[in-house]
Design an enzyme around this catalytic site. Structure first.
Site, PDB file in Angstrom:
ATOM      1  N   TRP A 185       0.850  -1.192   0.000  1.00  0.00           N
ATOM      2  CA  TRP A 185       0.000   0.000   0.000  1.00  0.00           C
ATOM      3  C   TRP A 185       0.884   1.240   0.000  1.00  0.00           C
ATOM      4  O   TRP A 185       1.849   1.315   0.764  1.00  0.00           O
ATOM      5  CB  TRP A 185      -0.922   0.039   1.229  1.00  0.00           C
ATOM      6  CG  TRP A 185      -1.684   1.344   1.281  1.00  0.00           C
ATOM      7  CD1 TRP A 185      -2.797   1.655   0.568  1.00  0.00           C
ATOM      8  CD2 TRP A 185      -1.337   2.514   2.037  1.00  0.00           C
ATOM      9  NE1 TRP A 185      -3.186   2.952   0.831  1.00  0.00           N
ATOM     10  CE2 TRP A 185      -2.299   3.502   1.739  1.00  0.00           C
ATOM     11  CE3 TRP A 185      -0.311   2.822   2.931  1.00  0.00           C
ATOM     12  CZ2 TRP A 185      -2.270   4.780   2.305  1.00  0.00           C
ATOM     13  CZ3 TRP A 185      -0.278   4.094   3.489  1.00  0.00           C
ATOM     14  CH2 TRP A 185      -1.254   5.055   3.186  1.00  0.00           C
ATOM     15  N   GLU A 226      -3.014  -2.858  -2.584  1.00  0.00           N
ATOM     16  CA  GLU A 226      -4.158  -2.344  -1.830  1.00  0.00           C
ATOM     17  C   GLU A 226      -4.532  -0.941  -2.284  1.00  0.00           C
ATOM     18  O   GLU A 226      -3.716  -0.024  -2.253  1.00  0.00           O
ATOM     19  CB  GLU A 226      -3.818  -2.345  -0.342  1.00  0.00           C
ATOM     20  CG  GLU A 226      -4.914  -1.790   0.546  1.00  0.00           C
ATOM     21  CD  GLU A 226      -4.500  -1.753   2.005  1.00  0.00           C
ATOM     22  OE1 GLU A 226      -5.302  -1.269   2.828  1.00  0.00           O
ATOM     23  OE2 GLU A 226      -3.376  -2.192   2.326  1.00  0.00           O
ATOM     24  N   LYS A 228      -7.007   2.639  -2.278  1.00  0.00           N
ATOM     25  CA  LYS A 228      -7.593   3.552  -1.307  1.00  0.00           C
ATOM     26  C   LYS A 228      -8.317   4.663  -2.056  1.00  0.00           C
ATOM     27  O   LYS A 228      -7.888   5.064  -3.150  1.00  0.00           O
ATOM     28  CB  LYS A 228      -6.522   4.140  -0.390  1.00  0.00           C
ATOM     29  CG  LYS A 228      -7.074   4.782   0.874  1.00  0.00           C
ATOM     30  CD  LYS A 228      -5.964   5.079   1.876  1.00  0.00           C
ATOM     31  CE  LYS A 228      -6.552   5.546   3.194  1.00  0.00           C
ATOM     32  NZ  LYS A 228      -5.514   5.786   4.219  1.00  0.00           N
ATOM     33  N   ASP A 260      -9.707  -3.352   1.276  1.00  0.00           N
ATOM     34  CA  ASP A 260      -9.798  -2.885   2.657  1.00  0.00           C
ATOM     35  C   ASP A 260     -11.199  -2.328   2.884  1.00  0.00           C
ATOM     36  O   ASP A 260     -11.665  -1.477   2.132  1.00  0.00           O
ATOM     37  CB  ASP A 260      -8.748  -1.808   2.919  1.00  0.00           C
ATOM     38  CG  ASP A 260      -8.692  -1.368   4.370  1.00  0.00           C
ATOM     39  OD1 ASP A 260      -9.725  -0.884   4.882  1.00  0.00           O
ATOM     40  OD2 ASP A 260      -7.626  -1.471   4.991  1.00  0.00           O
ATOM     41  N   HIS A 263     -11.747   1.583   2.655  1.00  0.00           N
ATOM     42  CA  HIS A 263     -11.104   2.371   1.604  1.00  0.00           C
ATOM     43  C   HIS A 263     -12.026   2.778   0.466  1.00  0.00           C
ATOM     44  O   HIS A 263     -11.584   2.991  -0.664  1.00  0.00           O
ATOM     45  CB  HIS A 263      -9.900   1.610   1.059  1.00  0.00           C
ATOM     46  CG  HIS A 263      -8.729   1.625   1.983  1.00  0.00           C
ATOM     47  ND1 HIS A 263      -7.478   1.184   1.612  1.00  0.00           N
ATOM     48  CD2 HIS A 263      -8.613   2.039   3.266  1.00  0.00           C
ATOM     49  CE1 HIS A 263      -6.636   1.310   2.627  1.00  0.00           C
ATOM     50  NE2 HIS A 263      -7.314   1.829   3.645  1.00  0.00           N
ATOM     51  N   HIS A 287      -8.499  -6.714   4.123  1.00  0.00           N
ATOM     52  CA  HIS A 287      -8.226  -5.990   5.355  1.00  0.00           C
ATOM     53  C   HIS A 287      -9.579  -5.656   5.967  1.00  0.00           C
ATOM     54  O   HIS A 287     -10.280  -4.771   5.491  1.00  0.00           O
ATOM     55  CB  HIS A 287      -7.423  -4.719   5.090  1.00  0.00           C
ATOM     56  CG  HIS A 287      -5.957  -4.960   5.007  1.00  0.00           C
ATOM     57  ND1 HIS A 287      -5.028  -3.950   4.851  1.00  0.00           N
ATOM     58  CD2 HIS A 287      -5.239  -6.108   5.085  1.00  0.00           C
ATOM     59  CE1 HIS A 287      -3.811  -4.468   4.829  1.00  0.00           C
ATOM     60  NE2 HIS A 287      -3.919  -5.774   4.959  1.00  0.00           N
ATOM     61  N   ASP A 295     -12.306   6.166   6.177  1.00  0.00           N
ATOM     62  CA  ASP A 295     -11.291   5.193   6.598  1.00  0.00           C
ATOM     63  C   ASP A 295     -10.833   5.503   8.023  1.00  0.00           C
ATOM     64  O   ASP A 295      -9.706   5.910   8.263  1.00  0.00           O
ATOM     65  CB  ASP A 295     -10.097   5.244   5.627  1.00  0.00           C
ATOM     66  CG  ASP A 295      -9.056   4.185   5.956  1.00  0.00           C
ATOM     67  OD1 ASP A 295      -9.435   3.142   6.510  1.00  0.00           O
ATOM     68  OD2 ASP A 295      -7.875   4.411   5.662  1.00  0.00           O
ATOM     69  N   ASP A 297     -10.815   3.299  10.546  1.00  0.00           N
ATOM     70  CA  ASP A 297     -10.120   2.139  11.120  1.00  0.00           C
ATOM     71  C   ASP A 297     -10.488   1.853  12.567  1.00  0.00           C
ATOM     72  O   ASP A 297      -9.633   1.716  13.435  1.00  0.00           O
ATOM     73  CB  ASP A 297      -8.601   2.323  11.003  1.00  0.00           C
ATOM     74  CG  ASP A 297      -8.079   1.968   9.622  1.00  0.00           C
ATOM     75  OD1 ASP A 297      -8.667   1.082   8.992  1.00  0.00           O
ATOM     76  OD2 ASP A 297      -7.103   2.570   9.169  1.00  0.00           O
ATOM     77  N   ASP A 327      -7.064  -4.915   9.869  1.00  0.00           N
ATOM     78  CA  ASP A 327      -6.340  -3.646   9.755  1.00  0.00           C
ATOM     79  C   ASP A 327      -7.147  -2.549  10.444  1.00  0.00           C
ATOM     80  O   ASP A 327      -8.101  -2.021   9.873  1.00  0.00           O
ATOM     81  CB  ASP A 327      -6.102  -3.278   8.294  1.00  0.00           C
ATOM     82  CG  ASP A 327      -5.282  -1.992   8.137  1.00  0.00           C
ATOM     83  OD1 ASP A 327      -4.819  -1.466   9.157  1.00  0.00           O
ATOM     84  OD2 ASP A 327      -5.116  -1.521   6.999  1.00  0.00           O
TER      85      ASP A 327
END
Length: 408
Positions: A185, A226, A228, A260, A263, A287, A295, A297, A327
């Site tokens: 990434w 990955e 985003k 992800d 993302h 992820h 994002d 997380d 993640d």
């Protein structure tokens, strides 16, 4: 009642829907979840315990207990892993190296010897290993571009880093006797209006081609890329977008896609994307995260999207094609507990997905009996999934819920 007697009750209830809970538990025991190493210390790494995140990354909060040394880090990671039942891997990042006291080992000079401590640790814990290059938190990433940089010196620096990370992934795979997934990434992008969107992507193609040029046995290392949607400082444009990497993977066939959960646009979910890759026989790295606002997380919980992701994998029995990794990072709560909660949640979601009468649901759908499909989906939600989870924890020698009292 004991865990076993409760399980026998659950077993009988699930059997009424044609679900063999013993077979489900056996299946679950073979499915690994890759636990990310960076929740334990807010992605600080071992290069500098006072490092600050860059490249659109942020770990918010100031809870106590962040490790201040490598031994303390591994002590905390061990505590978290012991709370997650079943088969596991740990995804390490390139900044978690053992530099042997030499502080000037740069990212383009790392070697497998700098990561022998991870192999020793993984063998001791009986887990597998995945890997991640660290294309951020570095002076050569401060202008917002790495592999798509027009500066040839910067680009070549990061290309070399990527190549070396693949060799570390190969080393992990050989030592552990299982595939290491090395996930790439990059933070590259522009903060404001972008005139030339194609130029950086042409550079990124060249960089990725160079990184993946050396053939590595996929029994040891498989690379993923990955995407985003945006990051802090790249709100207007991200070189490595979802569309870019989807096309790169399909055309080059030298790596797999990484999806992800955080993302994409707020209403866009990766569970809806999985079948479009699987129908073409593609492998996918996941992820699993929780994007409360874009994002962000947050620690993974048993929410609708996490369940939908695992249900999609289970319905196609695609656990050999879809590789589940975590993640997230939250510095507002205890970091050991955060790691454990996310890991346990992923396992719970897989179990709950496996405890569905998939064959009967698909049969009803194919026959056009949509009434039965919906009714059956809703009825099985009331089955005692928690009793099966308790049995699984006991089978794995893992605490079910008593560990929570340590945080009272």
């Amino acid at each position: 009642m004991s865990v076993e007697s409760n399980y026998q009750v659950a077993k009988e209830l699930y059997a009424q829907y044609g679900i063999d809970t013993d077979a489900v538990l056996e299946k679950l025991s073979e499915i690994p979840v890759s636990v990310h190493c960076w929740q334990i210390d807010d992605l600080t790494g071992f290069e500098d315990f006072n490092a600050k995140l860059s490249g659109g990354l942020a770990a918010t909060g100031n809870a106590g207990g962040k490790p201040k040394s490598v031994p303390e880090y591994f002590e905390n990671l061990t505590k978290a892993l012991k709370l997650i039942p079943g088969k596991k891997k740990v995804a390490a990042h390139a900044i978690y190296l053992d530099n042997g006291g030499v502080n000037n080992i740069d990212r383009n000079a790392i070697e497998p010897k700098h990561f022998t401590h991870w192999v020793e640790y993984a063998k001791e814990m009986g887990i597998g290993l995945d890997f991640n290059p660290t294309y951020f938190n570095h002076a050569k990433a401060e202008d917002g571009f790495t592999l798509s940089s027009y500066d040839e010196g910067i680009r070549q620096f990061w290309v070399e880093h990527g190549k070396r990370c693949r060799k570390i992934g190969e080393y992990f795979g050989k030592e552990m006797g299982q595939v290491c997934y090395t996930n790439h990434w990059i933070p590259d992008g522009y903060k404001d209006i972008t005139v030339d969107k194609m130029g950086p992507r042409e550079v990124l193609i060249r960089s990725l081609d160079e990184i993946f040029a050396e053939k590595i046995d996929p029994a040891y290392n498989v690379d993923s890329v990955e995407s985003k949607l945006f990051g802090l400082g790249s709100e207007a444009y991200v070189t490595g977008s979802h569309e870019f990497y989807t096309n790169y993977v399909a055309n080059r066939k030298n790596c797999i896609i990484c999806l992800d959960a955080g993302h994409y646009h707020p209403t866009e979910v990766i569970s809806a994307k999985l079948s479009s890759y699987l129908v073409f026989g593609q492998e996918i790295m996941l992820h699993v995260s929780r994007p409360m606002r874009w994002d962000s997380d947050h620690v993974t919980i048993l929410d609708d999207e996490t369940m939908a992701i695992m249900e999609e994998i289970a319905r196609y029995d695609a656990f050999d094609k879809v590789h589940i990794g975590l993640d997230f990072f939250d510095a507002s709560i205890d970091r050991i507990a955060a790691t454990a909660i996310g890991g346990r949640t992923a396992k719970k979601a897989i179990l709950k997905a496996l405890l569905q009468p998939t064959a009967e649901l698909q049969k009803a759908e194919h026959e056009g009996n949509l009434t039965k499909r919906l009714a059956l989906l809703e009825e099985v939600k009331g089955l005692p999934f928690g009793l099966v989870w308790a049995k699984y924890c006991e089978m794995c020698g893992c605490e079910q819920d008593s560990w929570i009292r340590r945080y009272e």
